[in-house]
Motif scaffolding. Structure first.
Motif, PDB file in Angstrom:
ATOM      1  N   GLY A   3      -2.320   4.522   3.566  1.00 33.52           N
ATOM      2  CA  GLY A   3      -3.301   3.500   3.208  1.00 33.52           C
ATOM      3  C   GLY A   3      -3.675   2.606   4.373  1.00 33.52           C
ATOM      4  N   SER A   4      -4.610   1.689   4.102  1.00 38.04           N
ATOM      5  CA  SER A   4      -5.152   0.804   5.137  1.00 38.04           C
ATOM      6  C   SER A   4      -5.133  -0.637   4.669  1.00 38.04           C
TER       7      SER A   4
ATOM      8  N   VAL B  75       0.843  -1.185   0.000  1.00 35.34           N
ATOM      9  CA  VAL B  75       0.000   0.000   0.000  1.00 35.34           C
ATOM     10  C   VAL B  75       0.878   1.234   0.000  1.00 35.34           C
ATOM     11  N   GLN B  76       0.294   2.347  -0.354  1.00 36.35           N
ATOM     12  CA  GLN B  76       1.007   3.615  -0.258  1.00 36.35           C
ATOM     13  C   GLN B  76       0.841   4.192   1.141  1.00 36.35           C
TER      14      GLN B  76
END
Length: 125
Positions: free
Chosen positions: A16-17, A12-13
């Protein structure tokens, strides 16, 4: 045979989650914890749940961003992670103790006897 199986990791970036899952088989889990370990660093406890009562304990570094929860019918524990940062890139593990104690030291890895194989979380900037 006691087994723990994690899933849900990924890339993820920053910001993010992700939601990680840990399914237990072989016995009913009463205490389950999530740990993480980055390359070259010690294993760090981040969250613990006592499944009969839903009581939780979090490391200070993740309070407000990590949520540990349970589905007793599925013998599964989840870790919802929000606002991930690159420094949180690590292998995330779930663990359970042979004796289901739950106290302020429950975030220490030496209290746990059973470990999953881990799921990788990679956060890019």
């Amino acid at each position: 045979q006691t087994q723990l199986m994690e899933s849900g990791g990924g890339s993820v970036q920053a910001g993010g989650s992700l939601t990680l899952s840990c399914a237990a088989s072989g016995w009913t889990v009463y205490v389950m914890a999530w740990f993480r370990q980055a390359p070259g660093k010690e294993r760090e406890g981040v969250a613990v749940i006592r499944t009969p009562t839903g009581g939780t304990l979090y490391a200070d570094s993740v309070k407000g961003r990590f949520t540990i929860s349970q589905n007793n019918a599925k013998n599964t524990v989840y870790l919802q992670i929000e606002a991930l940062q690159p420094e949180e890139t690590a292998m995330y593990y779930c663990a359970a103790p042979r004796t289901p104690g739950f106290n302020s030291s429950s975030l220490l890895p030496e209290h746990y006897n059973f470990w999953g194989q881990g799921t990788q979380v990679t956060v890019s900037s």
